[in-house]
Design a protein around this motif. Structure first.
Motif, PDB file in Angstrom:
ATOM      1  N   SER A 157       0.961  -1.238   0.023  1.00 13.91           N
ATOM      2  CA  SER A 157       0.072   0.109  -0.003  1.00 13.91           C
ATOM      3  C   SER A 157       0.321   1.336  -0.113  1.00 13.91           C
ATOM      4  O   SER A 157      -0.126   2.319  -0.290  1.00 13.91           O
ATOM      5  CB  SER A 157      -1.253   0.036   1.079  1.00 13.91           C
ATOM      6  OG  SER A 157       0.009   0.246   2.140  1.00 13.91           O
ATOM      7  N   SER A 163      -4.953  -0.690  -3.156  1.00 16.14           N
ATOM      8  CA  SER A 163      -5.799  -0.234  -2.492  1.00 16.14           C
ATOM      9  C   SER A 163      -6.590  -1.273  -1.344  1.00 16.14           C
ATOM     10  O   SER A 163      -5.234  -2.602  -1.082  1.00 16.14           O
ATOM     11  CB  SER A 163      -7.151  -0.026  -3.127  1.00 16.14           C
ATOM     12  OG  SER A 163      -7.286  -1.810  -3.657  1.00 16.14           O
ATOM     13  N   CYS A 167      -4.827  -5.486  -2.280  1.00 10.98           N
ATOM     14  CA  CYS A 167      -3.955  -6.373  -1.594  1.00 10.98           C
ATOM     15  C   CYS A 167      -4.573  -7.595  -0.014  1.00 10.98           C
ATOM     16  O   CYS A 167      -3.211  -8.315   0.190  1.00 10.98           O
ATOM     17  CB  CYS A 167      -3.344  -5.330  -0.144  1.00 10.98           C
ATOM     18  SG  CYS A 167      -1.694  -3.854  -0.949  1.00 10.98           S
TER      19      CYS A 167
END
Length: 396
Positions: A157, A163, A167
């Protein structure tokens, strides 16, 4: 109950209380200003009176003097059990789900914080339950996969701008790969040797996180991890984060349930009961044990990614051996191989200690005593798993 049994009961109580006094006095009586006895005796007297009352009630029950109370209670218990067994499963699950959905509306900030911790440990406990409860592989380094998931989200991130939702599967995949890497060298080992090796691998992962300064920032950890967002809505409050981890926990429960009652789950149970016999029957024990490590690590990776998003900080000190021991205690206390048992174990070890927070110094003492008592009363766990079928020796 005979006279000999009655004497043995009270003598055992006296020995237990004396041992407890010898344990309690060094904790409360040795102070920098000198030896003190008043506080020790104040605490001991309350606990001794409570223990005597409990044993007296138990003694009266064994003699049949409390049947006027026990008989109606037994009938009420049987009625509740019959209603529970006859109620549709979907109705019970619907009630639990509705209660979980409306919980944040009636709980404050502290209540939501405890509930989030409970749901995180439910994911961890169910993941470890695959390895320990279903496959019968003792893993003392399980928390390492939790750390892999947390650091995976933190690094992806911050450095790549991904986002939380993008992830999440990546963190689960990386944790599963880590599970395969750690599990592969240990598959030829059993028992104590397996426990020692998994403990060593867990410590290796923690030390890598602590010393790889260029990647993990070492003991300083990683700061300013972004919170989850969905279509422009930021999950900034605890009540909104609660629904995120609730969704992950529900997914974990459903996935573990499907695995438990699949052919893979049956093969895991066969390996747990007798690995040699399972291999002779055609079960590929090598690949299935590796799959157990990978699947258990997957759910730990999901929980780790959420943990990083919730705390907005990750550091190596969050992934110590004590955390692995706590998760293992939840699985054993609740009942190995049982999904409801693991959930009860999490509630017993995460939620109940919060009720004893007012006891301050004595909280962990009460907590440890309750754990020991439960293991003596119900060694199979709070909600043991139901075995499909019975063994011949059990029939005899």
């Amino acid at each position: 109950m005979t006279i000999q049994e009655s004497k043995r009961l009270w003598i055992g109580l006296g020995i237990g209380l004396f041992w407890f006094l010898m344990l309690l006095w060094p904790l409360l009586g040795i102070r920098p200003e000198g030896l003190q006895f008043s506080e020790t005796w104040a605490v001991f007297s309350r606990i001794a009176v409570a223990a005597v009352v409990i044993v007296a009630i138990y003694h009266a029950h064994r003699l049949g003097r409390l049947d006027f109370i026990g008989t109606p209670l037994a009938k009420a218990r049987d009625a509740v059990r019959s209603g529970y067994e006859n109620a549709p499963t979907w109705a019970l699950l619907a009630v639990v789900l509705v209660a979980a959905l409306i919980y944040p509306q009636f709980a404050g900030r502290y209540g939501n914080d405890v509930a989030i911790s409970v749901l995180i440990y439910i994911c961890l406990g169910l993941g470890l339950n695959i390895v320990v409860g279903l496959a019968g592989l003792l893993d003392l380094g399980y928390i390492a996969f939790y750390g892999v998931g947390a650091y995976a989200y933190a690094l992806l991130s911050l450095h790549f701008g991904l986002s939380f939702w993008a992830c999440l599967p990546v963190a689960a995949l990386l944790a599963a790969i880590s599970g395969c890497i750690i599990g592969y060298p240990t598959l030829r080992m059993r028992g104590d040797y397996l426990a020692i090796v998994t403990l060593g691998f867990g410590e290796i992962v923690r030390l890598i996180l602590n010393n790889w300064m260029s990647l993990t920032n070492g003991p300083n950890g990683i700061l300013a991890i972004p919170r989850p967002e969905l279509f422009g809505f930021g999950f900034a409050s605890l009540s909104s984060l609660y629904y995120v981890i609730l969704g992950i926990a529900v997914f974990t429960v459903l996935a573990v349930y499907r695995l438990n009652f699949s052919r893979i789950g049956r093969a895991w149970e066969a390996i747990r009961e007798d690995e040699t016999a399972a291999e002779l029957m055609g079960v590929n024990t090598f690949l299935l044990k590796l799959l157990a490590y990978a699947m258990g690590a997957t759910f730990a990776g999901l929980a780790g990614a959420f943990f990083a998003a919730r705390m907005r900080f990750v550091g190596p000190e969050s992934f110590t051996f004590l955390e692995s021991a706590m998760v293992l205690a939840m699985v054993v206390l609740g009942g190995m191989g049982s999904i409801p048992g693991v959930i009860l174990g999490v509630l017993a070890l995460v939620a109940l200690p919060e009720l004893f927070r007012d006891f301050e110094l004595y909280r962990m003492l009460v907590f440890g005593g309750v754990m020991c008592t439960m293991m003596l009363i119900r060694p199979a766990g709070l909600w043991p798993a139901k075995r499909v079928g019975r063994r011949s020796e059990e029939m005899e």
